[in-house]
Design a protein around this motif. Structure first.
Motif, PDB file in Angstrom:
ATOM      1  N   LEU A   1     -41.357   0.917 -27.924  1.00  0.00           N
ATOM      2  CA  LEU A   1     -40.473  -0.028 -27.947  1.00  0.00           C
ATOM      3  C   LEU A   1     -40.755  -0.937 -28.970  1.00  0.00           C
ATOM      4  N   LYS A   2     -41.576  -1.084 -30.295  1.00  0.00           N
ATOM      5  CA  LYS A   2     -41.988  -1.732 -31.327  1.00  0.00           C
ATOM      6  C   LYS A   2     -41.185  -0.652 -32.506  1.00  0.00           C
ATOM      7  N   MET A   3     -41.553   0.667 -32.264  1.00  0.00           N
ATOM      8  CA  MET A   3     -41.784   2.016 -32.874  1.00  0.00           C
ATOM      9  C   MET A   3     -40.054   2.853 -33.295  1.00  0.00           C
ATOM     10  N   SER A   4     -39.684   3.204 -31.159  1.00  0.00           N
ATOM     11  CA  SER A   4     -38.905   4.053 -31.748  1.00  0.00           C
ATOM     12  C   SER A   4     -37.841   3.883 -31.981  1.00  0.00           C
ATOM     13  N   GLY A   5     -36.892   4.635 -33.193  1.00  0.00           N
ATOM     14  CA  GLY A   5     -36.099   4.520 -33.475  1.00  0.00           C
ATOM     15  C   GLY A   5     -35.252   3.295 -34.074  1.00  0.00           C
ATOM     16  N   ALA A   6     -36.731   2.794 -34.336  1.00  0.00           N
ATOM     17  CA  ALA A   6     -36.369   1.602 -34.924  1.00  0.00           C
ATOM     18  C   ALA A   6     -36.366   1.351 -36.603  1.00  0.00           C
ATOM     19  N   SER A   7     -34.744   0.493 -37.344  1.00  0.00           N
ATOM     20  CA  SER A   7     -34.904   0.615 -38.753  1.00  0.00           C
ATOM     21  C   SER A   7     -36.756  -0.153 -39.359  1.00  0.00           C
ATOM     22  N   ILE A   8     -36.962   0.256 -40.699  1.00  0.00           N
ATOM     23  CA  ILE A   8     -37.918  -0.567 -41.338  1.00  0.00           C
ATOM     24  C   ILE A   8     -37.828  -1.725 -41.494  1.00  0.00           C
ATOM     25  N   VAL A   9     -36.662  -1.851 -41.482  1.00  0.00           N
ATOM     26  CA  VAL A   9     -36.575  -4.061 -41.572  1.00  0.00           C
ATOM     27  C   VAL A   9     -37.274  -4.074 -39.927  1.00  0.00           C
ATOM     28  N   GLU A  10     -36.831  -3.372 -38.831  1.00  0.00           N
ATOM     29  CA  GLU A  10     -36.607  -3.539 -37.615  1.00  0.00           C
ATOM     30  C   GLU A  10     -37.847  -3.959 -37.354  1.00  0.00           C
ATOM     31  N   ARG A  11     -39.052  -2.617 -37.589  1.00  0.00           N
ATOM     32  CA  ARG A  11     -40.949  -2.915 -36.868  1.00  0.00           C
ATOM     33  C   ARG A  11     -41.544  -3.252 -38.187  1.00  0.00           C
ATOM     34  N   ARG A  12     -40.661  -4.296 -39.221  1.00  0.00           N
ATOM     35  CA  ARG A  12     -41.124  -5.185 -39.631  1.00  0.00           C
ATOM     36  C   ARG A  12     -40.628  -6.550 -39.421  1.00  0.00           C
ATOM     37  N   LYS A  13     -40.309  -6.657 -38.629  1.00  0.00           N
ATOM     38  CA  LYS A  13     -39.831  -7.846 -38.199  1.00  0.00           C
ATOM     39  C   LYS A  13     -40.626  -7.992 -36.710  1.00  0.00           C
ATOM     40  N   GLU A  14     -41.177  -6.471 -36.037  1.00  0.00           N
ATOM     41  CA  GLU A  14     -42.072  -6.336 -34.876  1.00  0.00           C
ATOM     42  C   GLU A  14     -43.146  -6.850 -35.235  1.00  0.00           C
ATOM     43  N   GLY A  15     -43.777  -6.923 -36.566  1.00  0.00           N
ATOM     44  CA  GLY A  15     -45.207  -6.250 -37.425  1.00  0.00           C
ATOM     45  C   GLY A  15     -45.664  -5.325 -37.072  1.00  0.00           C
ATOM     46  N   VAL A  16     -45.111  -4.820 -37.094  1.00  0.00           N
ATOM     47  CA  VAL A  16     -46.133  -3.418 -36.843  1.00  0.00           C
ATOM     48  C   VAL A  16     -46.169  -2.557 -38.255  1.00  0.00           C
ATOM     49  N   CYS A  17     -45.140  -2.950 -39.077  1.00  0.00           N
ATOM     50  CA  CYS A  17     -44.545  -1.877 -40.585  1.00  0.00           C
ATOM     51  C   CYS A  17     -44.574  -3.357 -41.633  1.00  0.00           C
ATOM     52  N   TRP A  18     -45.342  -2.446 -42.386  1.00  0.00           N
ATOM     53  CA  TRP A  18     -44.850  -3.616 -44.096  1.00  0.00           C
ATOM     54  C   TRP A  18     -44.408  -2.579 -44.834  1.00  0.00           C
ATOM     55  N   TYR A  19     -43.615  -2.805 -45.508  1.00  0.00           N
ATOM     56  CA  TYR A  19     -42.129  -2.209 -46.905  1.00  0.00           C
ATOM     57  C   TYR A  19     -41.733  -3.106 -46.742  1.00  0.00           C
ATOM     58  N   PRO A  20     -41.331  -2.760 -48.159  1.00  0.00           N
ATOM     59  CA  PRO A  20     -42.080  -2.462 -49.508  1.00  0.00           C
ATOM     60  C   PRO A  20     -43.365  -2.985 -49.731  1.00  0.00           C
ATOM     61  N   LEU A  21     -44.331  -1.911 -50.368  1.00  0.00           N
ATOM     62  CA  LEU A  21     -45.509  -1.977 -50.602  1.00  0.00           C
ATOM     63  C   LEU A  21     -45.836  -1.602 -52.219  1.00  0.00           C
ATOM     64  N   GLN A  22     -46.661  -2.100 -53.057  1.00  0.00           N
ATOM     65  CA  GLN A  22     -47.411  -1.811 -54.204  1.00  0.00           C
ATOM     66  C   GLN A  22     -48.818  -1.501 -53.878  1.00  0.00           C
ATOM     67  N   VAL A  23     -49.266  -0.485 -55.004  1.00  0.00           N
ATOM     68  CA  VAL A  23     -50.342  -0.125 -54.750  1.00  0.00           C
ATOM     69  C   VAL A  23     -51.323  -0.570 -55.652  1.00  0.00           C
TER      70      VAL A  23
END
Length: 640
Positions: free
Chosen positions: A28-50
């Motif tokens: 529900l949090k991941m499938s078909g979701a854009s990076i922006v949507e995944r970021r909103k769900e708290g399951v993705c950080w993007y963009p990042l700096q190493v």
């Protein structure tokens, strides 16, 4: 026998239900979701700096990444979680440049990840870096496997243990000379003797602050002296690390099984990876692996215009590479076997006990700490390796986390620890606590522990100053401080209640300056609701500077994150205030038992008595508050 098998089959079906619900929530949090949507769900950080990379003591690559402050959404990343570090151009093709790893540490704006690679990926510095959670199916596979083994055991001993743990059989107690350790109190010595003398199963019931870990460590030390080696497990990495640290301090040779990213820095040198890297034969292993790789690289250089000699040379080089790789495998097997054979304690999480490096090892005794927090299927994993089991825990504190409501209600929420303590007369409850003032302790003692807890003389009258009240309840009833719900997280929060808490905090800690209270006070501000925690964290972000002269050590977090911890002063914000008397998961009174018993010298609870008082637990708590003259109204703070 039949009812045992039927019960295990039911547990297996409930576990599969839980797995499906966990997977559904992930999809529900991941499938078909854009990076922006995944970021909103708290399951993705993007963009990042190493920020930086380095290799740890086990020669694994650590990467520290930073996220920009404008993307400060709440997230689900935690230490020990499986993740994918990826690079893309914002087009959702993360799989093209991605490597899996494990979260080592995480804070609001940075994360340390241990990657499953030998060298830094070439794309790591190219920008467009992100990290996202992965679904961890392996835990479910191992739990299902353990249940099937227990249903059809291949040895009589496991079948006999199963009958004791789930059936009507009683475990045997061997009659030996009584052990008395001077550093332990009466009930701790009783528990130690039950550990040493039990042939089949022993249970140590450890209410908050009663020295469960101390008792368990003593039990492990005595058992190691008799048996040479034991397996020590717990549901969480934090609990395993604590035991590993304490056992190491007693001079025992501890090997910590598990991914180094899931291990605290203090225990890194105890990990199998680190011990392999420090083994006498490790240099030889590295040299052989390097030779194998050099032969392979030489072989694949020949790509065009192959004649007979070139093909023959390539074949010989590949043969030599394969031979060296086998030699490296044999040498690595010898090193690992040497390390494990000489270990006195092998420590892992319950699921980690299925690790391939110890999968076929058997132990006379397994110790399972925090057993009341472990799912039954996970608890069986280490038990399948042992002849006897020692449980330690407290089923009146936090239960296992279960995502499927149906599975929890149907029985998955009941742990093996609970089943054993109900069916077998083998439990010893520790009774003397060393953490909190007697007034803080007494309510939990009455409600959960048959009024059997006693406060040690060293803490019974513990206060920050003599005239202080050890506990207070601030009642917001009648103030109209109604709860609200966060539209994104669906978590409850209460702005006005937070303001009352802040007012009390400032009044109380300003008064300490005039009481001659010593510096270095530890403070916990906690709530069951994440939205309230986020609100309080924002309110308290500059408070330590305001009270710099007291040198406060302040933590603001959920109740669950404080299990196993303690603070001099604890504030609890209950949040719920509504006309229906709906208290949500405040009705899980075990969570409140944890919250109340974190406080050592001062407990302040803030809530609406009209809302919570309809529940028997909170009704009893309010009666106790009145008994101790600890009741205050929030109206007192309206003028501040």
């Amino acid at each position: 026998m039949r009812h045992i098998i039927e019960g295990l089959k039911k547990t297996l079906s409930l576990l599969q239900l839980e797995k499906q619900e966990d997977l559904n929530q992930y999809k529900l949090k991941m499938s078909g979701a854009s990076i922006v949507e995944r970021r909103k769900e708290g399951v993705c950080w993007y963009p990042l700096q190493v920020e930086r990379t380095k290799f740890d003591t086990g020669e694994r690559l650590l990467v520290k990444v930073l996220r920009s402050k404008e993307h400060h959404q709440a997230h689900l990343f935690q230490s020990g979680k499986l993740v994918s570090l990826f690079s893309n151009a914002g087009n959702n093709n993360e799989h093209q440049h991605a490597v899996n790893g494990v979260v080592n540490q995480v804070r609001d704006h940075w994360m340390m990840i241990t990657l499953n690679v030998d060298e830094e990926p070439k794309w790591l510095r190219n920008g467009n870096i992100g990290v996202q959670l992965l679904f961890d199916e392996n835990s479910y596979i191992e739990m299902e496997r353990a249940l099937k083994i227990v249903m059809q055991p291949q040895d009589e001993r496991l079948e006999y243990l199963r009958g004791i743990l789930l059936g009507e059989e009683e475990g045997l107690i061997l009659v030996r000379e009584k052990i008395v350790v001077s550093g332990l109190n009466i009930s701790q010595n009783e528990a130690l003797n039950s550990i040493v003398n039990a042939r089949d199963v022993a249970v140590v019931h450890g209410p908050p602050g009663t020295g469960k870990t101390t008792t368990l460590v003593e039990g492990v030390c005595h058992t190691v002296r008799e048996e040479g080696q034991v397996l020590v497990c717990a549901p969480s990495n934090a609990a395993v690390d604590l035991l590993s640290e304490k056992l190491g301090e007693r001079g025992l040779n501890v090997v910590r099984i598990g991914h180094p990213a899931r291990v605290t820095e203090e225990n890194l040198l105890k990990t199998l990876d680190a011990k392999i890297a420090h083994h006498n034969n490790f240099k030889d292993l590295k040299a052989v692996k390097k030779q194998a790789e050099e032969c392979y690289q030489l072989a694949i250089k020949y790509k065009r215009n192959f004649g007979y000699e070139e093909r023959n040379q390539r074949r010989l080089l590949l043969q030599e590479s394969g031979k060296l790789k086998k030699e490296a495998e044999h040498l690595e097997f010898y090193i690992i076997n040497d390390i494990l054979s000489n270990a006195q304690v092998i420590a892992s999480t319950m699921v980690g006990a299925s690790n391939y490096q110890i999968r076929d090892r058997k132990f006379k005794t397994v110790f399972i700490d925090e057993a009341a927090q472990g799912l039954e299927p996970a608890t069986w994993i280490p038990i399948t390796k042992a002849q006897r089991v020692v449980f330690a825990g407290d089923h009146f504190q936090l239960p296992p986390t279960i995502k499927s409501y149906e599975a929890a209600q149907s029985g998955l929420a009941e742990t093996l620890f609970e089943k054993v303590i109900k069916r077998n007369n083998v439990g010893v409850m520790l009774r003397e606590q060393y953490r909190m003032n007697e007034d803080i302790m007494m309510f939990s003692s009455r409600y959960f522990y048959d009024d059997k807890l006693i406060a040690s003389d060293c803490v019974g009258d513990w206060k920050l100053f003599e005239e202080d009240l050890a506990m207070e309840f601030i009642d917001t009833a009648g103030c109209g401080y109604f709860e609200e719900m966060d539209s994104e997280t669906k978590s409850s929060f209460n702005q006005e209640e937070c303001e009352v808490l802040m007012k009390h905090f400032r009044i109380y800690f300003n008064s300490l300056e005039h009481m001659g209270v010593s510096k270095g006070i530890s403070v916990g501000v906690i709530s069951p609701y994440k939205a309230q925690v986020v609100l309080m964290q924002d309110c308290f972000k500059d408070i330590e500077g305001e009270f710099e002269y007291l040198d406060l050590n302040l933590s603001v977090n959920t109740i669950d994150s404080f299990q196993g911890q303690e603070r001099d002063v604890v504030y609890i914000s209950l949040v719920r205030c509504n006309e229906k008397g709906d208290i949500g998961f405040l009705s899980d009174i075990r969570r409140m038992n944890v919250a109340i018993t974190r406080a050592k010298k001062k407990l302040v609870v803030i809530g609406d008595s009209a809302t919570i008082g309809q529940h028997p637990f909170y009704s009893s708590f309010l009666d106790y508050v009145n008994e101790k003259n600890a009741y205050r109204s929030a109206f007192e703070f309206m003028g501040y």
